[in-house]
Design an enzyme around this catalytic site. Structure first.
Site, PDB file in Angstrom:
ATOM      1  N   ASP A   1      -8.814   3.658  -2.642  1.00 58.30           N
ATOM      2  CA  ASP A   1      -9.758   4.125  -1.620  1.00 58.30           C
ATOM      3  C   ASP A   1     -11.000   4.753  -2.244  1.00 58.30           C
ATOM      4  O   ASP A   1     -11.157   5.985  -2.285  1.00 58.30           O
ATOM      5  CB  ASP A   1      -9.058   5.123  -0.694  1.00 58.30           C
ATOM      6  CG  ASP A   1      -7.914   4.484   0.073  1.00 58.30           C
ATOM      7  OD1 ASP A   1      -7.826   3.251   0.079  1.00 58.30           O
ATOM      8  OD2 ASP A   1      -7.111   5.225   0.664  1.00 58.30           O
TER       9      ASP A   1
ATOM     10  N   GLU B   1       2.795   4.592  -4.333  1.00 56.90           N
ATOM     11  CA  GLU B   1       2.782   5.368  -5.581  1.00 56.90           C
ATOM     12  C   GLU B   1       4.160   5.916  -5.977  1.00 56.90           C
ATOM     13  O   GLU B   1       4.381   6.020  -7.197  1.00 56.90           O
ATOM     14  CB  GLU B   1       1.770   6.516  -5.456  1.00 56.90           C
ATOM     15  CG  GLU B   1       0.335   6.083  -5.373  1.00 56.90           C
ATOM     16  CD  GLU B   1      -0.045   5.426  -4.045  1.00 56.90           C
ATOM     17  OE1 GLU B   1      -0.875   4.508  -4.065  1.00 56.90           O
ATOM     18  OE2 GLU B   1       0.504   5.819  -3.004  1.00 56.90           O
TER      19      GLU B   1
ATOM     20  N   ASP C   1       0.847  -1.195   0.000  1.00 53.17           N
ATOM     21  CA  ASP C   1       0.000   0.000   0.000  1.00 53.17           C
ATOM     22  C   ASP C   1       0.881   1.243   0.000  1.00 53.17           C
ATOM     23  O   ASP C   1       2.085   1.172   0.296  1.00 53.17           O
ATOM     24  CB  ASP C   1      -0.904  -0.018   1.242  1.00 53.17           C
ATOM     25  CG  ASP C   1      -2.082   0.930   1.125  1.00 53.17           C
ATOM     26  OD1 ASP C   1      -2.359   1.415   0.009  1.00 53.17           O
ATOM     27  OD2 ASP C   1      -2.733   1.190   2.152  1.00 53.17           O
TER      28      ASP C   1
END
EC number: 3.2.1.20
Length: 693
Positions: A416, A323, A320
């Site tokens: 999300d 990015e 997670d």
């Protein structure tokens, strides 16, 4: 003017401008200099300072698809898209960019598909007929670049060649396609086991449980919280006794702490700034440094950490915030905003790395902005190696972010999302966009992740059930919710809704052998598991307007209800289609009304393996099951490439079938169970064939 060279091999053309330093090397096997010119490839190249601009013509009836995770219509015309991984929490339709950057688009013109893949992990911009109506304009912020033109003629041909170039998808274990439960966060450990027991007692088959960051000690990676999870081995053993896997979240931030082993062992392997000092940021653990996954020695070190973590019995890794995200600048901006008399929403503050961060790739120092989008790819690569180092045959990695090639290592989920009727429709567009961009193992947070802090959310039970129904055939199937959200685990729903979800989950398990057979096909050929209708019917312009239905492999059409209604109109492409629920055979190129909550149609020429060694056969075709058994059907015969066990055979036919003969010896009577549907209870191994009479 930089030199331009063109190479080719088996319908793939590699265009090299100048001397590029690509984020990852995708060697074109047996490449030879091509006689084709740029004009013959339909391209124009303009070099402006430190930018390269690639243009191709765009016809009025041409379709542009691909580009990965984009919150737009699947036909990408008349929009502008940015490739730049960001932490896009609570995103909405038309927000761009999101978490994943796949710089691949496919043109379908006059029924012929051609792919265009730009191997750049910088902020590439695709203008698809927006600035200039008759052009696709690709702007790469580099003075040297490589890109590929991939001939079809079918969309699946393009994806086969694209994944031959960037890597075929890995094959996850079958349990990875089962029903997963997750929460931000489950704890303490006794509650985790208790929840699984409740789920199983209520008849829900749970394949895996995800633990979010609260299992860690002070959010430090590769640690267990001493009070919430005092006996992790006991937890893992208890879950395994129940045939449930454990997947733990692993972010990318290492806490700065001289008493913390990964920080000490990782010195010399973390990201730096231009001055050569460590880049020190902020993440969940507080003051944080970040592995420079572009370095080979960093990947080796990380693989060792992952391998050691897996040695405890952990079954999967959830990557997670990769990015990559850093909170430093968001905190600085928030501090400034808090001093002002006016309040600002800060949920979308800058969370990217600063511009002065550098990496070391293949021995060369490169700026973060040039390779940013490939960071999660290299993290997934290192994590995958950790599984290999631990000699695991079953590999499960879930990643939020990605770049071209991520399919070799990980599932992707859409991040999300916010529970709403608009998001319900959007999730289908997102997963289908990824699927036709070479990322076959995809899914979303069932129920929508965001909680009560967002005014836009809809907590209705009807919406939650329809999320479960929407994702019925998504390769990744997991419910997940924020700390302040409602419970999305079905055992906490009122009985009426609980039973509806149970029916959906059980139906998924019934079709799991078919889904897993498609996963095998994906790993071998690069084909998507789920796909838009136009993927199978690319010469039918009408199919490019259908965005609320999807194909599961070649043979199954699913039309989820993505509104508050209880019925819907279903567009059926050309051919004949079998209504799974009532046996009706319908001629395609038609629109029919479905009153079933889960509209499923089987295409003529289909073989569908089901749970419990069942088979559905409709028409003449061939199919490879997940165990590599080849099954071939004709008008009066079904052949098997090797011995397999069949419990029940369902034959769909407009002509009556009275009996079957197994291996030229055993005669079995057939029962007509509904229109066009004939069922034979076989319950034996078949060595060669079944004859229909």
């Amino acid at each position: 003017m930089q030199t331009i060279k063109i190479y080719e091999n088996k319908g793939v053309y590699k265009v090299v401008i100048g001397e590029p330093f690509p984020p990852i090397e995708f060697p074109l096997e047996q490449k030879i200099s091509s006689n084709k010119s740029l004009s013959e490839l339909g391209l124009t190249i303009v070099q402006q300072g430190n930018k390269v601009i690639v243009e191709k013509s765009l016809d009025l009836k041409e379709h542009i698809i691909g580009l990965g995770e984009k919150a737009f219509e699947l036909d990408r015309k008349r929009k502008r898209y940015v490739m730049y991984n960001v932490d896009a929490g609570a995103y909405k339709k038309y927000q761009d960019p999101l978490y994943v950057s796949i710089p691949l688009f496919i043109s379908v013109k006059d029924g012929v598909a051609t792919g265009y893949f730009f191997n750049s992990a910088s902020k590439v911009i695709f203008d698809v007929g927006l600035e200039e109506y008759d052009k696709v304009i690709v702007t790469i912020p580099e003075d040297s670049v490589e890109f590929y033109v991939i001939e079809g003629p079918r969309i699946e041909d393009v994806l086969e060649k694209y994944t031959e170039l960037t890597g075929k998808p890995f094959l996850p274990p079958m349990w990875a396609f089962g029903y997963m439960i997750s929460r931000y966060s489950y704890y303490p450990q006794d509650k985790v086991v208790e929840l699984v027991d409740i789920m199983q007692k209520e008849g829900f088959r749970v394949a895996g449980v995800f633990l979010d960051i609260h299992y860690m000690d002070s959010y430090k990676l590769f640690t267990w919280h001493p009070y919430r999870f005092p006996e992790p081995k006991k937890l893992i053993d208890e879950l395994h006794k129940r045939n449930v896997k454990l997947i733990t979240i692993v972010d990318h931030g290492i806490r700065v702490d001289q008493n913390y082993s990964p920080f000490l062992s990782g010195m010399g392997k973390f990201c730096e700034i231009e001055s050569g000092e460590l880049f020190v940021g902020k993440m969940w653990p507080g003051t944080t440094v970040y592995p420079d996954f572009f370095r080979e020695d960093t990947r080796e070190w990380w693989a060792g950490l992952i391998s050691e973590w897996l040695s405890q019995g952990v079954d999967g890794i959830w990557l997670d915030m990769n990015e990559p995200t850093d909170f430093s600048r968001a905190i600085e901006i928030r501090d400034v905003l808090s001093s002002l008399p006016v309040q600002f929403r800060d949920d979308r503050l800058v969370t990217t790395f600063p511009d002065n961060v550098v990496h070391y790739l293949r021995g060369k120092r490169v700026k973060h902005e040039k390779v940013r989008n490939a960071y999660p790819l290299y993290e997934a690569m290192a994590t995958f190696k950790g599984f290999r180092t631990s000699h695991r045959n079953e590999i499960f990695i879930l990643s939020r972010a990605g770049y071209a090639g991520i399919q070799r290592y990980a599932f992707i989920w859409t991040g999300d999302n916010t529970p709403s009727w608009d998001d319900l429709k959007l999730q289908l567009q997102l997963v289908l966009g990824l699927s036709i961009s070479g990322v076959p193992f995809v899914g979303c947070d069932i129920g929508g992740f965001q909680g009560r802090n967002f005014a836009e959310i809809d907590n209705s039970m009807d919406l939650l059930v329809k999320y479960y129904a929407l994702a019925l055939f998504f390769p990744f199937y997991r419910s997940h919710k924020a700390t302040d959200g409602i419970d999305t685990e079905p055992v906490f729903l009122p009985d009426y809704y609980k039973e509806k979800v149970k029916e959906i989950v059980e139906l998924r398990y019934k079709f799991l052998p078919y889904i897993y057979s498609l996963a095998l096909e994906a790993s071998e050929k690069g084909h998507p598991v789920i796909r838009p209708l136009f993927y199978e019917f690319q010469d039918d312009d009408d199919m490019y307007r259908i965005e609320d239905e999807y194909m599961v492999g070649k043979y199954l059409l699913y039309a989820p209800i993505v509104s508050k209604e209880e019925s819907r109109l279903v567009t059926l492409p050309r051919g004949k289609w079998y209504n799974y629920w009532n046996g009706e055979i319908i001629n395609g190129k038609s629109v029919v009304k479905s009153t079933h909550e889960l509209p499923i149609y089987l295409r003529e020429g289909s073989i569908i393996p089901l749970e419990g060694d069942e088979l559905i056969v409709y028409g003449e075709t061939s199919f490879k099951r997940y165990d590599n058994a080849e099954i071939t059907s004709s008008s009066n015969e079904i052949k098997f490439s090797r011995e397999i066990y069949v419990s029940k055979l369902t034959i769909t036919s407009e002509k009556p079938v009275s009996k079957i003969i197994v291996d030229d010896s055993k005669e079995i009577q057939v029962e007509k169970t509904m229109q066009n549907t004939y069922v034979a209870k076989i319950n034996q191994k078949i060595r060669g064939k079944i004859n229909l009479e």
